[in-house]
Design an enzyme around this catalytic site. Structure first.
Site, mmCIF file in Angstrom:
data_model
loop_
_atom_site.group_PDB
_atom_site.id
_atom_site.type_symbol
_atom_site.label_atom_id
_atom_site.label_comp_id
_atom_site.label_asym_id
_atom_site.label_seq_id
_atom_site.Cartn_x
_atom_site.Cartn_y
_atom_site.Cartn_z
ATOM 1 N N GLY A 8 -24.392 11.502 3.100
ATOM 2 C CA GLY A 8 -23.524 10.446 2.584
ATOM 3 C C GLY A 8 -24.346 9.236 2.190
ATOM 4 N N GLY A 10 -22.988 6.126 0.975
ATOM 5 C CA GLY A 10 -22.233 4.877 0.872
ATOM 6 C C GLY A 10 -22.945 3.814 1.703
ATOM 7 N N LEU A 11 -22.204 2.820 2.163
ATOM 8 C CA LEU A 11 -22.850 1.731 2.908
ATOM 9 C C LEU A 11 -23.573 2.235 4.147
ATOM 10 C CD1 LEU A 11 -20.213 -1.146 2.772
ATOM 11 C CD2 LEU A 11 -22.482 -1.103 1.722
ATOM 12 N N GLY A 13 -24.745 5.285 4.920
ATOM 13 C CA GLY A 13 -25.898 6.125 4.605
ATOM 14 C C GLY A 13 -27.066 5.300 4.079
ATOM 15 N N ARG A 283 -0.835 -5.594 9.371
ATOM 16 C CA ARG A 283 -0.518 -4.459 8.497
ATOM 17 C C ARG A 283 0.427 -3.442 9.122
ATOM 18 N NH1 ARG A 283 -6.688 -3.468 6.198
ATOM 19 N NH2 ARG A 283 -6.704 -5.428 5.089
ATOM 20 N N ARG A 380 -8.114 -1.227 12.764
ATOM 21 C CA ARG A 380 -9.288 -1.944 12.290
ATOM 22 C C ARG A 380 -8.862 -3.236 11.607
ATOM 23 N NH1 ARG A 380 -11.440 -2.380 6.563
ATOM 24 N NH2 ARG A 380 -9.521 -1.470 5.832
ATOM 25 N N SER A 385 -14.862 -3.100 8.512
ATOM 26 C CA SER A 385 -15.377 -1.739 8.317
ATOM 27 C C SER A 385 -16.663 -1.732 7.518
ATOM 28 C CB SER A 385 -14.333 -0.816 7.706
ATOM 29 O OG SER A 385 -13.821 -1.364 6.548
HETATM 30 C C1 FAD Z 1 -9.453 0.060 -1.794
HETATM 31 C C2 FAD Z 1 -10.265 -0.209 -0.562
HETATM 32 C C3 FAD Z 1 -10.586 -1.506 -0.209
HETATM 33 C C4 FAD Z 1 -11.340 -1.767 0.934
HETATM 34 N N1 FAD Z 1 -11.650 -3.066 1.228
HETATM 35 C C5 FAD Z 1 -12.429 -3.322 2.312
HETATM 36 C C6 FAD Z 1 -12.819 -4.664 2.612
HETATM 37 O O1 FAD Z 1 -12.469 -5.599 1.891
HETATM 38 N N2 FAD Z 1 -13.608 -4.871 3.698
HETATM 39 C C7 FAD Z 1 -14.033 -3.865 4.509
HETATM 40 O O2 FAD Z 1 -14.764 -4.122 5.463
HETATM 41 N N3 FAD Z 1 -13.677 -2.582 4.237
HETATM 42 C C8 FAD Z 1 -12.891 -2.287 3.163
HETATM 43 N N4 FAD Z 1 -12.546 -0.990 2.895
HETATM 44 C C9 FAD Z 1 -13.070 0.093 3.752
HETATM 45 C C10 FAD Z 1 -14.542 0.369 3.448
HETATM 46 O O3 FAD Z 1 -14.754 0.309 2.070
HETATM 47 C C11 FAD Z 1 -15.016 1.731 3.942
HETATM 48 O O4 FAD Z 1 -14.566 1.981 5.208
HETATM 49 C C12 FAD Z 1 -16.525 1.812 3.949
HETATM 50 O O5 FAD Z 1 -17.031 1.429 2.699
HETATM 51 C C13 FAD Z 1 -16.984 3.192 4.314
HETATM 52 O O6 FAD Z 1 -18.368 3.345 4.075
HETATM 53 P P1 FAD Z 1 -19.079 4.715 4.437
HETATM 54 O O7 FAD Z 1 -20.512 4.538 4.105
HETATM 55 O O8 FAD Z 1 -18.725 5.128 5.790
HETATM 56 O O9 FAD Z 1 -18.422 5.802 3.475
HETATM 57 P P2 FAD Z 1 -18.273 5.978 1.891
HETATM 58 O O10 FAD Z 1 -18.624 4.775 1.128
HETATM 59 O O11 FAD Z 1 -16.951 6.589 1.694
HETATM 60 O O12 FAD Z 1 -19.410 7.044 1.536
HETATM 61 C C14 FAD Z 1 -19.299 8.402 1.885
HETATM 62 C C15 FAD Z 1 -20.468 9.170 1.292
HETATM 63 O O13 FAD Z 1 -20.430 10.507 1.768
HETATM 64 C C16 FAD Z 1 -20.572 11.421 0.697
HETATM 65 N N5 FAD Z 1 -19.919 12.675 1.098
HETATM 66 C C17 FAD Z 1 -18.622 12.892 1.430
HETATM 67 N N6 FAD Z 1 -18.449 14.188 1.781
HETATM 68 C C18 FAD Z 1 -19.658 14.795 1.669
HETATM 69 C C19 FAD Z 1 -20.136 16.120 1.898
HETATM 70 N N7 FAD Z 1 -19.338 17.106 2.297
HETATM 71 N N8 FAD Z 1 -21.436 16.370 1.685
HETATM 72 C C20 FAD Z 1 -22.288 15.395 1.265
HETATM 73 N N9 FAD Z 1 -21.877 14.130 1.049
HETATM 74 C C21 FAD Z 1 -20.586 13.844 1.244
HETATM 75 C C22 FAD Z 1 -19.966 10.708 -0.478
HETATM 76 O O14 FAD Z 1 -20.458 11.237 -1.694
HETATM 77 C C23 FAD Z 1 -20.453 9.278 -0.219
HETATM 78 O O15 FAD Z 1 -21.753 9.129 -0.698
HETATM 79 C C24 FAD Z 1 -11.776 -0.703 1.757
HETATM 80 C C25 FAD Z 1 -11.455 0.600 1.408
HETATM 81 C C26 FAD Z 1 -10.699 0.865 0.262
HETATM 82 C C27 FAD Z 1 -10.372 2.262 -0.067
#
Ligand code: FAD
Ligand code: SF4
Ligand code: SF4
Ligand code: FES
Lengths: 540, 247
Positions: A8, A10-11, A13, A283, A380, A385
């Site tokens: 992954g 995203g943030l 990873g 919420r 949360r 997050s």
């Molecule tokens: C519309 C919206 C607004 C938000 N606003 C806020 C905010 O204002 N403040 C806040 O703190 N949070 C907010 N959040 C929540 C926050 O954005 C997320 O919780 C956070 O960004 C998650 O980061 P992450 O790195 O865990 O996952 P993600 O950013 O979801 O990254 C997941 C990664 O895993 C990869 N992946 C998935 N499955 C697989 C697989 N099987 N094999 C390989 N790779 C895979 C994807 O390609 C991606 O690279 C918001 C969420 C949404 C939807």
């Protein structure tokens, strides 16, 4: 050197990979799609840190209190203490990577108020905070790609973990472009985001977080926790294929919720029931009230978010992007017409069970970000997050390095297997996913009861009788664990509301865990750790 | 609004099982059931339902990329009726009048299958050109809004598709490279400044014909012209421009 494997980008990873690289440790950053496509770019509102730049006397300990209270005291207090203590330094370091945060008159980081927090504590970059932070972290990670410390495998998905004895020793990945598979050895940090794909079309997040990775891990015996805790956001609109979030700021700026009574009158139910906070109640409260008023005999239709009385300058300066977005998706101008809103699944508090250092039940396996059950307890807070993903990514990387100070030889990656050599290659069918979602929502809605959950469990039994592929079976099993966790929690707490147990029960102040043991889903209870007198949560 | 109800459009999808197979057009008469529907959601619906094409064959799942479905991730860029754009931003109601929607993969990148192309070159280029901030930078209030705008680049590739000078084989990086550089140009300092300016001149300035064919195509609505003028001023003409007026 053997690379740490991060699933992954995203943030969480990116943060793990950067933390490892800064310590000179190589990593392999594997993701289904490029970082630019990750859900993290969607975050709008901001990131929390008690920077106290607004002169309100904010402090990490108040951030700590708000986070624990928001999570209805199910979060690990020692982990949260580390999170809030490091938050100011994290946000300052993001600013130094060039994140264009909104600034105060004296060029310091501006903070905005956010739900559930008593002080202004949320740093933001206009309406695209997540995108801005991601762009800066992608840039930082790129500098280590240049030196070879970070190596990327984009367009690759995790199929399963490689487990030897009781240890995770690597991953099997599939190149979704070529359909070829490779087994890669190394310790693994899961950063695969929320389980959106278990509820296709019903979440505000990306459709690309399919939940398949979580389902595979669960089926392989990794312990999960808090699976009953889904956060519903009250104001989302249905757009083709998903729910689109309307930010809390819409109500913060004066938007009002009402529903039509059969006698033709508008009922401003939040203002009537909660005269003090009205439309700005937390919420979960707003979502539940919306659910109840819709079901009342004397109302009709959907709840409307009415922003028609907002002033010109609000539309011009603070909500302009949102207005454009609503217009482009619904064809309606929210400045002129009230918009139908509905609750949508916005965040998964539960996920892979981790300890304070982000270790999981399997040695050699770590988890951070939304896929992990950490920091948020039963609910949360907005803005926590992104912070949890960045901080958690760092802590997981640090734990991996301290567990394995020695690194082995790096093996070349060989894509020697074909698609059809692993039955998990086959993706789930859309009609199965829709059917699973419908059944699960019956038991995991905003208002739950033993009866509804049991009916949903029976629905799963029916669904299971169809011929399911291995991936579909995994997903169904994860869904079943969600329902069983909700059945097990016979109380109401945070995001989990049971009509048959509407009160919070102190004897259930513990986390519900779920794990496959001997082929069966086995539930457990995990006591909430006691806060240490001198919290020690150092990164190195 | 209701005009689109019960209407149908003919989708012409350019398909190929893989990069080696010949491309062919599949025609599907698609009933537009909801006036908000767009090309991405239609493709999703086709992939989870039972659709037949105009020759009576059942439609196998169409390969395409998407993620956010709300114009914020750039995954779903493809060529729609000749124009590169985001599939989740292409509402079918736009096409009801003309009746057909031709859906093709981006052509500047290697084909993977159906509508999926490999845009890896765009990202590799950024790494090869060493586009990152060494040390610290800070978006202070003079430059904040411009850094913000450049940071919004989705790396979707739409601008590259229309650019007469870009291809994955030349050193010119096109507007997506320019945006990644424009983000950091106002913040770099010391040794890196010289190096980055010189890279900018070679990888952007010297290759760009300044026709601005890319300007109106950007789905993120980045003010490309302003970013270029600013980066040229700094890296080529060695001047700094005044901050943007507050929008
Ligand atoms: C519309 C919206 C607004 C938000 N606003 C806020 C905010 O204002 N403040 C806040 O703190 N949070 C907010 N959040 C929540 C926050 O954005 C997320 O919780 C956070 O960004 C998650 O980061 P992450 O790195 O865990 O996952 P993600 O950013 O979801 O990254 C997941 C990664 O895993 C990869 N992946 C998935 N499955 C697989 C697989 N099987 N094999 C390989 N790779 C895979 C994807 O390609 C991606 O690279 C918001 C969420 C949404 C939807
Ligand atoms: S201005 Fe013209 S040559 Fe330059 S990037 Fe845009 S389309 Fe290409
Ligand atoms: S500049 Fe615009 S069109 Fe080009 S890659 Fe970035 S977002 Fe896409
Ligand atoms: S799916 Fe993200 S831009 Fe279309």
């Amino acid at each position: 050197m053997e690379r740490a494997i991060i699933i992954g980008a995203g943030l969480a990873g990116l943060s793990s990979a950067i933390q490892l690289a800064e310590a000179g440790r190589p990593s392999l950053l594997i993701s289904r799609q490029q970082s630019e496509r990750a859900q993290s770019v969607l975050a709008e509102g901001g990131i929390n840190a008690a920077l106290d730049t607004m002169g309100e006397g904010d402090s990490a300990s108040q951030h700590y209190e708000d986070t624990l209270r928001g999570g209805a005291y199910l979060a690990d207090p020692n982990a949260v203490a580390g999170l809030v203590r490091h938050a100011p330094e994290i946000v300052r370091s993001l600013s130094e990577l060039g994140v264009p945060f909104n600034l105060t008159a004296d060029e310091d980081i501006m903070l905005r108020p956010f739900g559930g927090q008593k002080k202004r504590r949320t740093a933001y970059a206009q309406s695209s905070t997540g995108k801005m932070i991601m762009t800066a972290l992608i840039d930082r990670a790129r500098s280590f790609e240049g030196s070879g410390l970070i190596k990327r495998l984009p367009h690759h998905e995790l199929l399963r973990l490689l487990i030897s004895g009781s240890r995770c020793v690597g991953v099997r990945v599939r190149d979704v472009f070529s359909g070829r598979l490779a087994d890669i050895s190394g310790s693994v940090i899961m950063c695969c985001g929320g389980m959106n794909g278990v509820f296709p079309g019903m979440t505000t997040g990306t459709t690309a977080n399919t939940g398949d990775a979580a389902a595979a891990l669960f089926s392989q015996g990794v312990r999960f926790a808090g699976l009953e805790m889904l956060q519903y956001h009250p104001t989302t609109i249905g757009i083709p294929g998903k729910r689109c979030l309307i930010t809390e700021a819409a109500r913060g700026e004066g938007g009002r919720l009402w529903i039509k009574k059969k006698n033709g009158q508008r009922w401003y139910f939040m203002e009537e029931k909660y005269p003090e906070l009205g439309n700005l109640m937390p919420r979960d409260v707003v979502s539940r009230e919306m659910y109840f008023v819709r079901r009342q005999q004397d109302t009709e239709g959907e709840v409307l978010l009415d922003m028609t009385e907002l002033g010109k300058e609000v539309w011009g300066s603070r909500l302009s992007d949102m207005r454009e977005e609503i217009k482009s998706f619904t064809g309606l101008d929210p400045a002129e017409t009230p918009i139908e809103v509905h609750e949508g699944i916005h965040y998964f508090m539960g996920g892979i069970h981790t300890d304070e250092k982000h270790r999981t039940s399997l040695s050699g396996l770590y988890a951070a970000g939304e896929c992990a059950c950490q920091y948020h307890g039963a609910n949360r807070l907005g803005g926590n997050s992104m912070l949890g993903a960045i901080y958690g990514g760092r802590v997981a990387a640090a734990a991996l390095m301290s567990d394995q100070p020695e690194v082995g030889e790096e093996q070349p990656i060989r894509f020697s297997l074909r698609n059809d050599e692993d039955p998990l290659s086959q993706e789930s069918r859309g009609d199965f996913e829709q059917a699973l979602c419908r059944v699960l929502l019956g038991g995991l809605g905003i208002v739950r009861s033993g009866e509804l959950i049991n009916a949903a469990l029976e629905g799963l039994d029916e669904l299971e009788k169809r011929g399911l592929s291995p991936r579909e079976k995994n997903k169904l099993r994860l869904g079943r664990a969600m329902l069983l966790s909700a059945l097990e929690r016979r109380e109401s707490r945070g995001a989990h509301f049971r009509e048959d147990f509407p009160e919070t029960d102190d004897s259930q102040h513990s986390t519900v865990t779920a794990q496959i043991i001997g082929g069966e889903i086995t539930l457990g209870r995990f006591e909430i750790p006691v806060r240490r007198a001198e919290p020690e949560h150092e990164r190195s | 609004m209701k005009e689109a109800d019960r209407k149908s459009v003919r989708l012409e999808i350019l398909r190929a099982a893989d990069a080696e197979s010949e491309q062919w057009l599949q025609h599907i008469d698609y009933p537009v059931s909801d006036d908000g529907e767009n090309v991405a959601s239609a493709l999703k619906r086709i992939n989870s339902g039972c659709f037949t094409d105009t020759d009576g064959r059942s439609v196998e799942p169409v390969g395409f990329e998407c993620s956010c479905l709300q114009k914020k991730c750039g995954a779903c860029a493809m060529v729609i009726n000749g124009t590169p754009r985001l599939a989740c931003d292409a509402r079918l109601s736009e096409f009801v009048k003309s009746g057909t929607v031709r859906i093709e993969p981006l052509k500047k990148f290697p084909l993977v299958r159906d509508l999926i192309v490999d845009r890896g070159a765009v990202f590799e280029r950024l790494s090869e050109l060493r586009i990152w901030l060494e040390g610290q930078g800070r978006a202070d209030s003079r430059i904040k809004d411009d850094v913000y705008d450049a940071s919004r680049c989705l790396q979707c590739g739409c601008c590259l598709e229309v650019c007469p000078n870009f291809s994955t084989a030349v050193s010119f990086g096109g507007m997506s490279t320019a945006m990644a550089m424009s983000r950091i140009i106002p913040m770099v300092s010391g040794e890196q400044r010289k190096e980055l300016y010189s890279t900018y001149r070679k990888a952007v300035f010297e290759g760009c014909g300044k026709s601005l064919a890319c300007r109106s195509i950007c789905p993120a609505g980045i003010d490309i012209e302003r970013q270029l003028v600013r980066s040229n001023a700094a890296a080529v003409w060695k001047r700094r421009l005044r901050p943007a007026k507050k929008k």
